[in-house]
Design a protein around this motif. Structure first.
Motif, short mmCIF file in Angstrom:
data_model
loop_
_atom_site.label_atom_id
_atom_site.label_comp_id
_atom_site.label_asym_id
_atom_site.label_seq_id
_atom_site.Cartn_x
_atom_site.Cartn_y
_atom_site.Cartn_z
N VAL A 1 86.53 -6.65 29.57
CA VAL A 1 86.35 -8.07 30.18
C VAL A 1 85.15 -7.96 31.43
O VAL A 1 85.56 -6.75 32.20
CB VAL A 1 87.55 -8.64 30.96
N ASP A 2 84.26 -8.31 31.25
CA ASP A 2 83.29 -8.32 32.34
C ASP A 2 83.90 -9.17 33.42
O ASP A 2 83.53 -10.43 33.52
CB ASP A 2 81.68 -8.93 31.95
N VAL A 3 84.46 -8.65 34.45
CA VAL A 3 85.15 -9.43 35.51
C VAL A 3 84.52 -9.20 36.88
O VAL A 3 84.32 -7.94 37.09
CB VAL A 3 86.75 -9.27 35.50
N ARG A 4 84.51 -10.14 37.68
CA ARG A 4 84.05 -9.99 38.93
C ARG A 4 85.03 -10.79 40.04
O ARG A 4 85.63 -11.72 39.42
CB ARG A 4 82.60 -10.16 39.28
N VAL A 5 84.68 -10.65 41.39
CA VAL A 5 85.77 -11.21 42.38
C VAL A 5 84.82 -11.97 43.38
O VAL A 5 83.94 -11.24 43.81
CB VAL A 5 86.42 -10.35 42.75
N MET A 6 85.06 -12.94 43.69
CA MET A 6 84.53 -13.62 44.89
C MET A 6 85.40 -14.35 46.06
O MET A 6 86.51 -14.84 45.85
CB MET A 6 83.84 -14.92 44.39
N LEU A 7 85.28 -13.75 47.30
CA LEU A 7 86.08 -13.86 48.43
C LEU A 7 85.19 -14.40 49.48
O LEU A 7 83.98 -14.33 49.85
CB LEU A 7 86.51 -12.42 48.86
N PRO A 8 85.82 -14.97 50.34
CA PRO A 8 85.00 -15.17 51.93
C PRO A 8 84.49 -14.25 52.57
O PRO A 8 85.52 -13.01 52.46
CB PRO A 8 86.13 -16.13 52.74
N TYR A 9 83.59 -14.31 53.25
CA TYR A 9 83.24 -12.93 54.08
C TYR A 9 83.73 -13.02 55.39
O TYR A 9 82.90 -13.49 56.31
CB TYR A 9 81.64 -12.78 54.05
N TYR A 10 84.97 -12.84 55.76
CA TYR A 10 85.49 -12.88 56.80
C TYR A 10 85.22 -11.91 57.93
O TYR A 10 84.53 -10.93 57.47
CB TYR A 10 87.26 -12.87 56.76
N GLN A 11 85.20 -12.12 58.96
CA GLN A 11 84.91 -11.20 60.16
C GLN A 11 85.57 -9.90 60.06
O GLN A 11 84.84 -8.85 60.22
CB GLN A 11 85.27 -11.86 61.65
N LYS A 12 86.85 -10.12 59.64
CA LYS A 12 87.62 -8.76 59.53
C LYS A 12 86.92 -7.72 58.37
O LYS A 12 87.01 -6.49 58.42
CB LYS A 12 88.97 -8.98 59.13
N ILE A 13 86.43 -8.58 57.44
CA ILE A 13 85.83 -7.73 56.27
C ILE A 13 84.29 -7.14 56.68
O ILE A 13 84.18 -6.03 56.49
CB ILE A 13 85.44 -8.60 54.97
N LYS A 14 83.60 -7.90 57.42
CA LYS A 14 82.40 -7.52 57.87
C LYS A 14 82.45 -6.29 58.89
O LYS A 14 81.44 -5.41 59.10
CB LYS A 14 81.77 -8.62 58.69
N GLU A 15 83.56 -6.41 59.91
CA GLU A 15 83.74 -5.10 60.46
C GLU A 15 83.86 -3.75 59.92
O GLU A 15 83.80 -2.86 60.49
CB GLU A 15 85.28 -5.44 61.43
N LYS A 16 84.61 -3.86 58.55
CA LYS A 16 84.55 -2.57 57.77
C LYS A 16 83.69 -2.14 56.64
O LYS A 16 83.72 -1.39 56.28
CB LYS A 16 86.07 -2.28 57.58
N SER B 1 79.79 -17.35 55.79
CA SER B 1 79.40 -18.59 56.98
C SER B 1 80.21 -18.25 58.31
O SER B 1 81.43 -18.12 58.46
CB SER B 1 79.94 -19.88 56.43
N GLU B 2 79.13 -18.14 59.23
CA GLU B 2 79.65 -17.90 60.79
C GLU B 2 80.51 -18.99 61.10
O GLU B 2 81.52 -18.78 62.00
CB GLU B 2 78.58 -17.41 61.67
N ARG B 3 80.31 -20.33 60.74
CA ARG B 3 80.85 -21.39 61.34
C ARG B 3 82.24 -21.28 60.62
O ARG B 3 83.42 -21.63 61.42
CB ARG B 3 79.94 -22.78 60.79
N TYR B 4 82.49 -21.18 59.55
CA TYR B 4 83.83 -21.13 58.71
C TYR B 4 84.65 -19.81 58.73
O TYR B 4 85.88 -19.84 58.82
CB TYR B 4 83.89 -21.68 57.66
N PHE B 5 83.96 -18.69 58.70
CA PHE B 5 84.68 -17.39 58.52
C PHE B 5 84.53 -16.41 59.56
O PHE B 5 84.96 -15.50 59.49
CB PHE B 5 84.34 -16.86 57.23
N GLY B 6 83.75 -16.64 60.60
CA GLY B 6 83.23 -15.72 61.81
C GLY B 6 84.53 -15.83 62.62
O GLY B 6 84.15 -16.28 63.95
N ARG B 7 85.60 -15.55 62.25
CA ARG B 7 86.66 -15.72 63.18
C ARG B 7 87.81 -14.55 63.03
O ARG B 7 87.93 -13.90 62.05
CB ARG B 7 87.70 -17.19 62.98
N PRO B 8 88.73 -14.45 64.06
CA PRO B 8 89.53 -13.18 63.82
C PRO B 8 90.57 -13.29 62.72
O PRO B 8 91.00 -12.26 62.47
CB PRO B 8 90.25 -13.14 65.34
N GLY B 9 90.94 -14.44 62.53
CA GLY B 9 92.10 -14.64 61.37
C GLY B 9 91.65 -15.16 60.54
O GLY B 9 90.54 -15.81 60.01
N LEU B 10 92.52 -15.17 59.35
CA LEU B 10 92.24 -15.98 57.84
C LEU B 10 92.55 -17.34 57.92
O LEU B 10 91.78 -18.30 57.40
CB LEU B 10 92.86 -15.09 56.85
#
Length: 470
Positions: A35-50, A87-96
């Motif tokens: 299967v040609d499978v891919r994944v889409m997630l929010p770009y949370y602050q915690k993901i950006k950090e690592k 989105s910095e407005r919606y996902f630029g936060r320490p929690g999910l």
């Protein structure tokens, strides 16, 4: 076949619970099946950090009177392409989760998923959506994108991982969503993301066959049983798998001694000795009851607490319990350790390293859940030759075969009724069975022989995808 899996969290990037494990493992198993499978997630602050993901483009979505920016990023994990919506407005936060505007945040994400398909140049045959955070996508797809041929052919599969968490928000959320009102969205005079997905998705799944039937009842359906009954012919239960590479006693770097089914008895003994030593207990040939769990009402701690002292005082068993959550349960663990320092040890918190040692070094794994959509702990325990002690509910019932001493069958210990006497009785049975060395060895051998890999589950999902395509 092209599949895009969308979720609010996913390993190896971000995890708060079992959903992330599914999103981390299922794509790999699907990929192995071609299967040609891919994944889409929010770009949370915690993901950006690592993660320093690669920027590939942007788009906009309409929220209220604003056009909100969506940054689209890409990162590869093994053979899987991951896309992150920024989105910095919606996902630029320490929690999910747990913010007052969660309804707006994940509405934004659902709009952004569909608009971002143009940016990533990937039009899937199947959108596989997960839990309430992606619940609006089937509705948005039908109502806002039905003018586009490439969108009209997309089919949706929606997976319920825990029906208790539905995404319920005040009705005035509709005032900021740029789409027509529909009864699909409304439930008890509120907006209900999960109800919307149940009504609008092409196929609905949940994470075990038994849980599927349970949520069709008033006891487990959390108010959505009637909606699911209407869709029952499009509703399927597929058991989750586990990562059999990570949870492999032959290679696990966290445990004291590697072993497999050929040298199970020796390996279990060395890991048991190591576990007891790490927690400051002397080795004795007595059963070790282990537990690794979130400490919440669902997990059965409330029926364990009233009987545990009686079990301790009437057996020689050790107890090593790990978890975090409700303060009353954490405090109870600390109290029991102070009262029975030579029999009871606790680890308040979570550590992968310690958890693996408990799985490998225990004899019996406690999982007396009130409800359990699928559960991973019982499958991991069996992978390590540790016998699960579970209530017959959801995925626990589907994966643990009850011990029958007369027929020499089973892979663990089970009880039916959610109450203290039933749990206490089966704990004494498990304790007594430990001393029947031949029976206990046979149970362990059967438990280790179970195949809980994602391979079988992936094939079941592919059958559903193909059903929608042809």
């Amino acid at each position: 076949m092209k599949v895009l899996i969308c979720a609010s969290e996913g390993s190896p990037y971000i995890k708060t619970g079992g959903l992330a494990d599914v999103i981390g493992a299922l794509p790999i198993a699907l990929k192995k099946e071609g299967v040609d499978v891919r994944v889409m997630l929010p770009y949370y602050q915690k993901i950006k950090e690592k993660v320093n993901a690669t920027y590939i483009g942007y788009c906009y979505v309409r929220i209220s009177d604003r056009n909100e920016y969506v940054g689209v990023f890409h990162q590869k994990a093994g053979d899987i392409d991951y896309y992150f919506l920024d989105s910095e407005r919606y996902f630029g936060r320490p929690g999910l989760y747990g913010y007052g505007d969660d309804g707006e945040r994940f509405s934004y994400f659902d709009f952004a998923v569909l608009e971002a398909l143009k940016v990533i140049n990937f039009m899937p045959d199947i959108l596989h959506l997960n839990d309430w955070q992606t619940g609006l996508i089937p509705y948005i797809l039908k109502n806002n994108y039905n003018y586009y041929e490439e969108y009209r052919r997309i089919k949706t599969v929606y997976s319920i991982h825990n029906i208790k968490y539905q995404g319920i928000f005040p009705k005035d959320l509709m005032s900021i969503l740029f789409m027509p009102y529909s009864s699909s969205l409304e439930f008890n005079n509120c907006i209900n993301f999960m109800k919307c997905a149940i009504v609008e998705s092409n196929i609905i799944t949940t994470v075990s066959p038994t849980y599927k039937w349970e949520v069709l009842t008033g006891e487990y359906g959390e108010g959505l049983e009637y909606m699911l009954e209407l869709r029952k012919y499009d509703f399927y239960g597929i058991i989750n798998g586990i990562d059999d590479e990570k949870y492999n006693p032959a290679t696990d770097p966290n445990i004291f001694c590697h072993y497999d089914s050929k040298n199970m008895e020796e390996g279990k003994l060395e890991n048991k000795k190591g576990l007891l030593k790490e927690f400051g207990l002397p080795y004795k040939d007595v059963p070790v009851f282990g537990l690794v769990s979130r400490l919440v009402d669902q997990k059965g701690i409330d029926i364990l607490m009233p009987i545990l002292e009686h079990v301790i005082n009437n057996t020689e068993a050790y107890f090593i319990l790990m978890g975090s959550g409700d303060k009353v349960y954490e405090d109870y663990f600390r109290y029991m350790e102070s009262k029975y320092p030579d029999r009871f040890k606790s680890y308040v918190g979570y550590s992968d390293n310690v958890a693996q040692k408990i799985y490998a070094g225990s004899d019996i794994f406690l999982m007396p859940s009130k409800f359990e959509p699928c559960g991973l702990g019982q499958m991991i325990a069996m992978r390590y030759g540790t016998l699960p002690l579970v209530r017959e509910t959801g995925g626990l019932k589907d994966t643990v075969m009850p011990y029958n001493k007369y027929e020499n069958t089973g892979t663990g210990f089970t009880f039916t009724y959610y109450n203290c006497p039933s749990l206490e009785e089966v704990m004494f049975i498990a304790n007594a069975t430990y001393y029947d060395k031949e029976a206990f060895k046979n149970l362990r051998t059967r438990a280790m022989a179970q195949d809980f890999s994602w391979n079988n589950s992936a094939k079941e999902y592919i059958k559903l995808y193909e059903k929608l395509m042809y």
